[in-house]
Every structure is written in structure tokens, then in C-alpha cells.
Design an enzyme around this catalytic site. Structure first.
Site, PDB file in Angstrom:
ATOM      1  N   HIS A 274       0.832  -1.208   0.000  1.00 40.78           N
ATOM      2  CA  HIS A 274       0.000   0.000   0.000  1.00 40.78           C
ATOM      3  C   HIS A 274       0.867   1.258   0.000  1.00 40.78           C
ATOM      4  O   HIS A 274       0.678   2.167  -0.822  1.00 40.78           O
ATOM      5  CB  HIS A 274      -0.912  -0.020   1.238  1.00 40.78           C
ATOM      6  CG  HIS A 274      -1.811   1.167   1.363  1.00 40.78           C
ATOM      7  ND1 HIS A 274      -3.138   1.141   1.002  1.00 40.78           N
ATOM      8  CD2 HIS A 274      -1.588   2.424   1.839  1.00 40.78           C
ATOM      9  CE1 HIS A 274      -3.695   2.320   1.231  1.00 40.78           C
ATOM     10  NE2 HIS A 274      -2.756   3.122   1.737  1.00 40.78           N
ATOM     11  N   GLU A 275       1.829   1.307   0.916  1.00 43.28           N
ATOM     12  CA  GLU A 275       2.682   2.500   1.006  1.00 43.28           C
ATOM     13  C   GLU A 275       3.599   2.615  -0.212  1.00 43.28           C
ATOM     14  O   GLU A 275       3.956   3.725  -0.619  1.00 43.28           O
ATOM     15  CB  GLU A 275       3.496   2.474   2.300  1.00 43.28           C
ATOM     16  CG  GLU A 275       2.660   2.469   3.580  1.00 43.28           C
ATOM     17  CD  GLU A 275       1.615   3.577   3.653  1.00 43.28           C
ATOM     18  OE1 GLU A 275       1.820   4.636   3.012  1.00 43.28           O
ATOM     19  OE2 GLU A 275       0.595   3.394   4.350  1.00 43.28           O
ATOM     20  N   HIS A 278       1.775   4.677  -2.699  1.00 40.19           N
ATOM     21  CA  HIS A 278       1.930   6.114  -2.445  1.00 40.19           C
ATOM     22  C   HIS A 278       3.292   6.604  -2.910  1.00 40.19           C
ATOM     23  O   HIS A 278       3.421   7.646  -3.566  1.00 40.19           O
ATOM     24  CB  HIS A 278       1.780   6.395  -0.947  1.00 40.19           C
ATOM     25  CG  HIS A 278       0.369   6.377  -0.446  1.00 40.19           C
ATOM     26  ND1 HIS A 278      -0.612   7.199  -0.958  1.00 40.19           N
ATOM     27  CD2 HIS A 278      -0.218   5.663   0.545  1.00 40.19           C
ATOM     28  CE1 HIS A 278      -1.753   6.979  -0.308  1.00 40.19           C
ATOM     29  NE2 HIS A 278      -1.540   6.043   0.598  1.00 40.19           N
ATOM     30  N   GLU A 304      -4.512   8.087  -2.972  1.00 40.78           N
ATOM     31  CA  GLU A 304      -5.018   6.828  -2.438  1.00 40.78           C
ATOM     32  C   GLU A 304      -5.358   5.852  -3.554  1.00 40.78           C
ATOM     33  O   GLU A 304      -5.269   4.633  -3.363  1.00 40.78           O
ATOM     34  CB  GLU A 304      -6.239   7.083  -1.554  1.00 40.78           C
ATOM     35  CG  GLU A 304      -6.616   5.929  -0.665  1.00 40.78           C
ATOM     36  CD  GLU A 304      -5.525   5.561   0.338  1.00 40.78           C
ATOM     37  OE1 GLU A 304      -5.483   4.382   0.763  1.00 40.78           O
ATOM     38  OE2 GLU A 304      -4.718   6.437   0.695  1.00 40.78           O
TER      39      GLU A 304
END
EC number: 3.4.17.19
Length: 512
Positions: A274-275, A278, A304
Site C-alpha cells: 500500500h505504502e 503512495h 489513495e
């Protein structure tokens, strides 16, 4: 494809534009310095460093505000109102004008007080979470609510204050449009989750919990290997641990954090992926536009969309697990008998009893968001008091998710966002998930055999598509226009509802 540099045609740019851009670069650099100090505060700063750090961050916040709201900035913007500008220059002016108009409405003293409160609230939240004591954090949350009401009043006294706060994180989508999308998610997901729980096939939910714990050191090695496999450039980033996973940085230095639970190897894995999403957005912004609006992310909904795309559409896919499972077994020999199908099912199970947003499955995740959205709206509106938050939180979890937290640490203290005073942030998570589905569907249409590329560990075609269609534009386009540019379609929830209906219908053998 490289974009035209902002100011690359500076010989023909009005002097007011050149001067405006130079001022904004100073603002951006002060903010970026504050971002590094904030990262350090959450990752590496000694426990006793907070009194100085809160003053440092407050000073930088006040300084960037003063630079942005200088009278000359307003004069330059007015001069450029009818100037002959290129499309990119006009976008730069539009974005700085939006920021200026909001910032000039807010007194510097209030900006500094909000920053100071955030710095002081962070360690109070960490202590409250560790000690399961909401009362430790409550005074800071109450102060944030008061300050953000005042902040919204300064910007637009005639508008719903929550709408004003939402615009800080998603300035281009009307709150009404966001709520329509959230309503469609709720209408789709609530009956689907209920049907899965009542009628769905049993799947391999315990594939990675058969033999006990998964040491933190081994999980960290796996997460680093996964980042390398995905294409994370270590010369422009690093991975650390923090109490709440996050990423920060620029196209030159995009850092990620994760956290570890020795009973749950998937938690750190998906947080890391997930990160990474980003970080890869930040890294994909054009180098030549650093410290200008064209070198900054569009907003948190788009940001996001990148993290949720990599976490869900890539990280939870069967194709990705075809690449990952051998490495997983190498790090955790206890999983040597897990099959690809079992791994895929375990990565996509719909939980009956999950209480933690960052550990939620792809479907119930959005109910976690709705709980937070409704509570913070009620707080800002004055419909509930801070002291009521734990009970209201627990009631909503029981109503929406069928579980009731036994402690505030796993309830209303689990997220870091309110310690920063970030009211209006949470809806962007679900908006980003919806956008991710639409972007990924478009990428599948444009990239031949995308799933095969992923199954072979080749992520470059997807990287290139996202950079070309999303990252390289910075803030040139507003949200709805960016989605149209990337996908050819208006931004709606259709792609997301189609995606989850097909995926989970097949996985659980239900007619969703």
C-alpha cells in the site's frame, strides 16, 4: 513522455509568473522540510525530543503560511488573471490561487496553533493507544475540533464546515459527489458482505496461521524483497517501522513505513505494498517540476488510488501471488505446503470479526471508513461531544460490522489521523479505491496481457502506464478531468462495483 517544464518557456512568461513561481518554490521547500521533520518524529526521534520538535514544526508551518499569503503573491495572481499563459502555466496559477485564497483567509496565529496542537497531540495519541486510555488523548482531540471549526469559519462562514475541511484533502470533487459514491459503495457492499457470510463457500482463511508466529525480522526481509520486486528505487527511498504505516516525500526521496504483527504476516505485507503505491506516485512526478504544483500530487483521492491499486488490484491478485509465494515460503518454511489457490483465498478473505481498518479486507474496509466519516462529521457539526466518541464508535462498529471493540486501542484510538487534526481525510480512502478500479480497468484495456506481465514479475508496463496517465501530470488537471484523461470515462463507482461483484462472486461462489 516528458512534460513541458513549468517556466521552460520563461522567456515568454510574464514577470509576475516567474516571480510567483519562485515564491511558491520557497513555500514548497519549507513544507518539504517540515515533512522530513514530521517523518523523523514518527520514526526515529528520541522520546524526549517533542518539545523542540513541536516548536520547529510550528515555526515552519507559520513560515510557509506567511510566504504564501504575502501581499505580493496576491498582486501577482491578480496581474496574471487575464494574462496570456500556456495551459501548464494557467494550471500553476489556478492551483496557487486556490491555495492563496484559502490561506489568506486564515490568521497566521491560528495556523501556528493548529501545528503546535498536532505536534503535541501525536505523542499523546501514541501514549493513549499504548495505555488504552482515551482520556489522555481526548483534550487534544477536543482542541483540534475547536481549532478546525475556527479554521473553516475563516475560509467560508457560509459553507458546511466539514465541507471546507474536506476540500483540504480533495479540493476538486464536490462533497456531494463524494457522498454519492460512498452511498453507492454502502448499497453494494453491505448486502454482498451479508451474502458472503451467510451463503459463501468456505475458503482457505487460515493458510498462513497454521503453525504459529512469523518473526518480525523475517517479515521485514520479505517486505524489503517485495519492494525490490515491485521496482522500489532504494536510492530514492527507505523502509522503516512506525506505529501507523505511512509514506512521505518527493520524487527524489519517497519513504515508506510499515508495522509488524508476528501472528499476521499479511498485515505488514499489504501495508508495505500500500505504502509503495503512495511512494511510486511521488517518485513518478516529473523531476523538472519539483517544488511547483506540476511536481506535486493532485490530491489525496488520487494518491489513495495509487496505493489501493497496488495493494488490491496487484497485491491481492492471483497473478501477484504466483510471483510472491516462492519467496514467502523461502522466508517462512512453515508455509511450504500452502498452494497458490490457498494463498490467493487467504489474501482475499472477508473477515467476520476484524476491528482494525489497516488490517481490513477489501470489502469491509469501506465500512470502517463510513464509521469514521460519520463520527468526524458529527464532531465538527457539534452533534456529539469528544467524550462520546468511544461509545459512538463502538455502537457503529456493532451496527455496521457486527463486532464491538473491547478496548479503545483497537477502537477509536487505532488511527493517527485525528492526532493531526485531519478531519475530512477519511473519505479519500474510499474515493481512492473507487478510482483505483477505474484506472486499473483502463490499464488492462491498454496493456496487452497485463495479468501475464504481473504473473511473471514484470511490473514495468503498469508503472509506465500509471506514470504516463496519472503521475506525470502533477496537478495540471483537476480530479474529474484527470480521470477522464486517463480512462476516457467520467469518475464513477461503476468499475469498482463491477470489479468486486465479479471477483468476490467467483471467490465465494455467490450470485452477487
Amino acid at each position: 513522455m516528458a512534460t513541458e517544464a513549468a517556466g521552460s518557456d520563461s522567456e515568454s512568461a510574464p514577470d509576475a509568473y516567474t516571480d510567483l513561481l519562485q515564491t511558491y518554490k520557497r513555500v514548497a521547500n519549507v513544507r518539504n522540510a517540515g515533512g522530513l521533520l514530521s517523518w523523523d518524529q514518527q520514526v526515529m526521534m528520541p522520546e524526549g525530543g517533542n518539545p523542540a520538535r513541536s516548536q520547529q514544526l510550528s515555526t515552519l508551518s507559520s513560515l510557509s503560511h506567511e510566504l504564501l499569503t504575502d501581499d505580493e503573491v496576491g498582486e501577482q495572481l491578480d496581474e496574471l488573471e487575464d494574462a496570456d499563459l500556456t495551459d501548464e502555466q494557467a494550471a500553476v496559477v489556478r492551483e496557487i490561487r486556490r491555495e492563496y485564497d484559502r490561506a489568506v483567509s486564515v490568521p497566521s496565529e491560528l495556523v501556528e496553533e493548529i501545528s503546535t496542537t498536532s505536534s503535541e497531540a501525536l505523542p499523546a495519541w501514541e501514549e493513549a493507544k499504548a495505555e488504552d486510555d482515551f482520556s489522555t488523548f481526548a483534550p487534544y482531540l477536543e482542541k483540534h475540533v475547536e481549532l478546525k471549526r475556527e479554521y473553516a469559519e475563516h475560509i467560508d462562514p457560509d459553507k458546511d464546515p466539514y465541507e471546507v475541511l474536506f476540500e483540504d484533502f480533495e479540493p476538486c470533487l464536490p462533497l456531494e459527489q463524494a457522498e454519492e459514491i460512498l452511498d453507492e459503495l454502502r448499497d453494494t457492499l453491505v448486502p454482498m458482505i451479508e451474502q458472503i457470510r451467510e451463503e459463501g463457500d468456505d475458503i482457505a482463511t487460515d493458510a498462513f496461521t497454521r503453525e504459529g508466529d512469523y518473526p518480525e525480522g523475517d517479515q521485514e526481509e520479505l517486505c524489503r524483497d517485495v519492494l525490490s520486486t515491485l521496482g522500489y528505487p532504494w536510492e530514492r527511498g527507505r523502509m522503516d517501522t512506525s506505529s501507523h504505516p505511512f509514506s512521505s516525500g518527493t520524487m527524489f526521496d519517497a519513504r515508506v513505513t510499515t508495522r509488524f504483527d508476528e501472528t499476521d504476516p499479511l498485515g505488514s505485507l499489504f501495508s508495505t505494498v500500500h505504502e509503495f503505491g503512495h511512494a511510486t506516485y511521488n517518485l513518478g512526478l516529473p523531476d523538472e517540476h519539483y517544488a511547483t504544483p506540476l511536481g506535486e500530487d493532485r490530491n489525496l483521492s488520487v494518491h489513495e488510488s495509487q496505493s489501493r491499486l497496488w495493494e488490491n488490484h496487484v497485491g491481492r491478485s492471483e497473478a501477484f501471488w504466483n510471483v510472491l509465494l516462492p519467496s514467502f515460503k523461502e522466508h517462512f518454511p512453515k508455509a511450504e505446503d500452502v498452494t497458490l489457490q490457498e494463498a490467493y483465498e487467504a489474501a482475499n478473505q472477508v473477515y467476520d470479526d476484524n476491528l482494525v481498518r489497516v488490517e481490513a479486507d477489501e470489502l469491509t474496509y469501506h465500512l470502517h471508513i463510513i464509521v469514521r466519516f460519520e463520527i468526524e462529521r458529527a464532531l465538527i457539526a457539534g452533534d456529539i461531544d469528544v467524550e462520546e466518541v468511544p461509545e459512538v464508535w463502538n455502537d457503529k462498529y456493532e451496527e455496521y460490522l457486527g463486532v464491538r471493540p473491547e478496548s479503545d486501542s483497537e477502537g477509536c484510538l487505532q488511527d493517527i489521523h485525528w492526532s493531526h487534526g485531519n478531519f475530512g481525510y477519511f473519505p479519500t480512502y474510499s474515493l481512492g479505491s473507487v478510482m483505483a478500479a477505474q484506472l486499473y480497468a483502463a490499464a488492462e484495456d491498454d496493456i496487452d496481457d497485463l495479468e501475464d506481465h504481473i504473473a511473471e514479475g514484470d511490473f514495468e508496463p503498469l508503472h509506465e502506464w500509471l506514470t504516463e496517465n496519472v503521475h506525470r501530470h502533477g496537478r495540471r488537471y483537476e480530479t474529474n478531468e484527470l480521470v477522464v484523461q486517463a480512462t476516457g470515462e467520467d469518475f464513477t463507482a461503476d468499475a469498482f462495483t463491477d470489479y468486486v461483484t465479479e471477483k468476490y462472486g467467483d471467490l465465494y461462489d455467490i450470485d452477487a
